[in-house]
Design a protein around this motif. Sequence first.
Motif, PDB file in Angstrom:
ATOM      1  N   ALA A 341      16.748  49.363  32.615  1.00 17.99           N
ATOM      2  CA  ALA A 341      17.985  48.585  32.485  1.00 17.99           C
ATOM      3  C   ALA A 341      17.875  47.258  33.223  1.00 17.99           C
ATOM      4  O   ALA A 341      18.331  46.218  32.734  1.00 17.99           O
ATOM      5  N   CYS A 342      17.270  47.276  34.408  1.00 12.99           N
ATOM      6  CA  CYS A 342      17.087  46.042  35.173  1.00 12.99           C
ATOM      7  C   CYS A 342      16.194  45.056  34.433  1.00 12.99           C
ATOM      8  O   CYS A 342      16.440  43.839  34.444  1.00 12.99           O
ATOM      9  N   GLU A 343      15.141  45.572  33.783  1.00 12.22           N
ATOM     10  CA  GLU A 343      14.218  44.694  33.066  1.00 12.22           C
ATOM     11  C   GLU A 343      14.870  44.064  31.841  1.00 12.22           C
ATOM     12  O   GLU A 343      14.619  42.896  31.519  1.00 12.22           O
ATOM     13  N   VAL A 344      15.709  44.827  31.153  1.00 10.01           N
ATOM     14  CA  VAL A 344      16.334  44.327  29.922  1.00 10.01           C
ATOM     15  C   VAL A 344      17.563  43.471  30.229  1.00 10.01           C
ATOM     16  O   VAL A 344      17.724  42.365  29.714  1.00 10.01           O
ATOM     17  N   MET A 345      18.435  43.976  31.077  1.00  9.41           N
ATOM     18  CA  MET A 345      19.701  43.293  31.340  1.00  9.41           C
ATOM     19  C   MET A 345      19.621  42.289  32.490  1.00  9.41           C
ATOM     20  O   MET A 345      20.436  41.374  32.577  1.00  9.41           O
ATOM     21  N   GLY A 346      18.653  42.483  33.380  1.00 13.67           N
ATOM     22  CA  GLY A 346      18.635  41.747  34.633  1.00 13.67           C
ATOM     23  C   GLY A 346      19.231  42.621  35.714  1.00 13.67           C
ATOM     24  O   GLY A 346      20.130  43.431  35.441  1.00 13.67           O
ATOM     25  N   PRO A 347      18.773  42.520  36.952  1.00 18.11           N
ATOM     26  CA  PRO A 347      19.239  43.420  38.014  1.00 18.11           C
ATOM     27  C   PRO A 347      20.736  43.332  38.281  1.00 18.11           C
ATOM     28  O   PRO A 347      21.384  44.340  38.563  1.00 18.11           O
ATOM     29  N   GLU A 348      21.302  42.124  38.195  1.00 14.81           N
ATOM     30  CA  GLU A 348      22.744  41.991  38.450  1.00 14.81           C
ATOM     31  C   GLU A 348      23.555  42.701  37.379  1.00 14.81           C
ATOM     32  O   GLU A 348      24.485  43.466  37.672  1.00 14.81           O
ATOM     33  N   ASN A 349      23.214  42.462  36.108  1.00 13.33           N
ATOM     34  CA  ASN A 349      23.969  43.081  35.021  1.00 13.33           C
ATOM     35  C   ASN A 349      23.741  44.587  34.957  1.00 13.33           C
ATOM     36  O   ASN A 349      24.640  45.339  34.568  1.00 13.33           O
ATOM     37  N   ALA A 350      22.551  45.040  35.325  1.00  7.08           N
ATOM     38  CA  ALA A 350      22.316  46.483  35.376  1.00  7.08           C
ATOM     39  C   ALA A 350      23.215  47.121  36.434  1.00  7.08           C
ATOM     40  O   ALA A 350      23.774  48.208  36.232  1.00  7.08           O
ATOM     41  N   ALA A 351      23.380  46.427  37.566  1.00 10.02           N
ATOM     42  CA  ALA A 351      24.284  46.930  38.606  1.00 10.02           C
ATOM     43  C   ALA A 351      25.727  46.967  38.101  1.00 10.02           C
ATOM     44  O   ALA A 351      26.482  47.900  38.396  1.00 10.02           O
ATOM     45  N   VAL A 352      26.129  45.944  37.326  1.00 11.65           N
ATOM     46  CA  VAL A 352      27.473  45.919  36.751  1.00 11.65           C
ATOM     47  C   VAL A 352      27.661  47.092  35.792  1.00 11.65           C
ATOM     48  O   VAL A 352      28.707  47.757  35.781  1.00 11.65           O
ATOM     49  N   ALA A 353      26.636  47.372  34.974  1.00 12.74           N
ATOM     50  CA  ALA A 353      26.717  48.482  34.032  1.00 12.74           C
ATOM     51  C   ALA A 353      26.914  49.809  34.774  1.00 12.74           C
ATOM     52  O   ALA A 353      27.722  50.656  34.371  1.00 12.74           O
ATOM     53  N   VAL A 354      26.188  49.998  35.873  1.00 12.37           N
ATOM     54  CA  VAL A 354      26.329  51.223  36.661  1.00 12.37           C
ATOM     55  C   VAL A 354      27.722  51.301  37.283  1.00 12.37           C
ATOM     56  O   VAL A 354      28.335  52.383  37.341  1.00 12.37           O
ATOM     57  N   ALA A 355      28.241  50.157  37.737  1.00 11.94           N
ATOM     58  CA  ALA A 355      29.596  50.135  38.301  1.00 11.94           C
ATOM     59  C   ALA A 355      30.625  50.533  37.247  1.00 11.94           C
ATOM     60  O   ALA A 355      31.571  51.276  37.535  1.00 11.94           O
ATOM     61  N   CYS A 356      30.445  50.047  36.017  1.00 14.17           N
ATOM     62  CA  CYS A 356      31.347  50.428  34.922  1.00 14.17           C
ATOM     63  C   CYS A 356      31.235  51.923  34.624  1.00 14.17           C
ATOM     64  O   CYS A 356      32.243  52.599  34.362  1.00 14.17           O
ATOM     65  N   MET A 357      30.016  52.457  34.664  1.00 11.69           N
ATOM     66  CA  MET A 357      29.814  53.879  34.415  1.00 11.69           C
ATOM     67  C   MET A 357      30.500  54.725  35.478  1.00 11.69           C
ATOM     68  O   MET A 357      31.042  55.797  35.187  1.00 11.69           O
ATOM     69  N   LEU A 358      30.495  54.241  36.717  1.00 14.02           N
ATOM     70  CA  LEU A 358      31.155  54.973  37.790  1.00 14.02           C
ATOM     71  C   LEU A 358      32.657  55.092  37.509  1.00 14.02           C
ATOM     72  O   LEU A 358      33.254  56.150  37.741  1.00 14.02           O
ATOM     73  N   GLU A 359      33.265  54.014  36.994  1.00 12.48           N
ATOM     74  CA  GLU A 359      34.691  54.053  36.679  1.00 12.48           C
ATOM     75  C   GLU A 359      34.990  55.066  35.577  1.00 12.48           C
ATOM     76  O   GLU A 359      36.065  55.661  35.553  1.00 12.48           O
ATOM     77  N   ARG A 360      34.042  55.258  34.655  1.00 14.64           N
ATOM     78  CA  ARG A 360      34.249  56.170  33.522  1.00 14.64           C
ATOM     79  C   ARG A 360      33.419  57.438  33.644  1.00 14.64           C
ATOM     80  O   ARG A 360      33.107  58.087  32.644  1.00 14.64           O
ATOM     81  N   ALA A 361      33.039  57.793  34.876  1.00 16.04           N
ATOM     82  CA  ALA A 361      32.141  58.934  35.090  1.00 16.04           C
ATOM     83  C   ALA A 361      32.688  60.225  34.491  1.00 16.04           C
ATOM     84  O   ALA A 361      31.929  61.068  33.992  1.00 16.04           O
TER      85      ALA A 361
END
Length: 404
Positions: A341-361
Amino acid sequence: MQTESVTTPFGRRPMTLALVKRQLATADIKPGKTAEKWKVFRDASEARALLGIQDRALAVLDALLTFYPESELSQEKAMIVFPSNSQLSVRAHGITGTTLRRHLAALVEAGLISRKDSANGKRYARKDKQGGIEDAYGFDLAPLLARAEELALMAQDVADRRAHFRRVKETLSICRRDVRKLISAAIEEGAPGDWESVEMVYIALVSRIPRTPTVADLETILDEMQLLQSEVVNLLDLHEESEKMDTNDIRFERHKQNSNTESINELEPSSGKEQGAKPSEIGGQQREPLKAFPLGLVLKACPEVANYGPGGAVGSWRDLMAAAVVVRSMLGVSPSAYQDACEVMGPENAAVAVACMLERAGHINSAGGYLRDLTKRAARGEFSLGPMLMALLKVNDREERRVS
């Protein structure tokens, strides 16, 4: 003219250390210094909000300056004026005695004038044999001369803030107009997408604009409005690209905002690295990197991730990425899935994606498979973080309104 000693107010008016400091500063005016009195007055008028004085106080200051006969305030000349309250009232457009005294006190408190009181508190001048003023008691305008440069800088600062506010307001107005017309065009021409939800996000943003906004209010809303504009344009651009690809008989999987978490594992073919393709080139097309979003917007949409930052807070992108590593492990996402995910999206956006997943866990059965699916779709250019963030913002705003 330098003040030779510190004087105290007449009657019940108290002496303060601030008054002592101002008198000492006035006594330390550089020899030969001058300043055009009306220019200093204009600077003080521009800086009135920073000085904490009202328009009526400026009218009183204007009246005081009219009693000073020279056009320039000068260190070499006496700058004490001694009009009576009735004379001041006339030149201050009929201001009442009580109001006059209040605003004179405000001018003293703001450090624009100082008092030089006589023994009995009266204002007058003592003249020599030649008719020249030997000594005077009244209001000293020397603080205006002493602070001339400071007042000019304060006035410039106020002007710069006003110009910045106007630019932000104009930019928001244009962005707001563009988003409104793009959404309307998409709805009228039948472009695919959940335009009703997009429009609701737009309406919610507009409703948050205060009647008398500060520049901070407008900047926050402008960031979110520009994000919404980018997402609208991105959705329309994806629609246009899809139409072009359909004409060339190229089949793409249908873009879905909410993945079917029950069948994630079935949507997990090889990443394309085996053929030597970069993640952003899968499918034979070079894709632009995902758009970066303001950190404040991310934290507003995903407040839970802050609990996993260093010290229980997230204050920078570095903190967010550190928190994402903790959340990734907690959700059961493998290191390899997060690395992809970091390689495709970039490390910042991958972190954002994980943060969004946490909200919808609670709605995701397989966090690792879900992230791999997002990564695949991001590599094909079929995924954007914007809709996820907007959806979470919408949910959080609704919860805030319900609680309040």
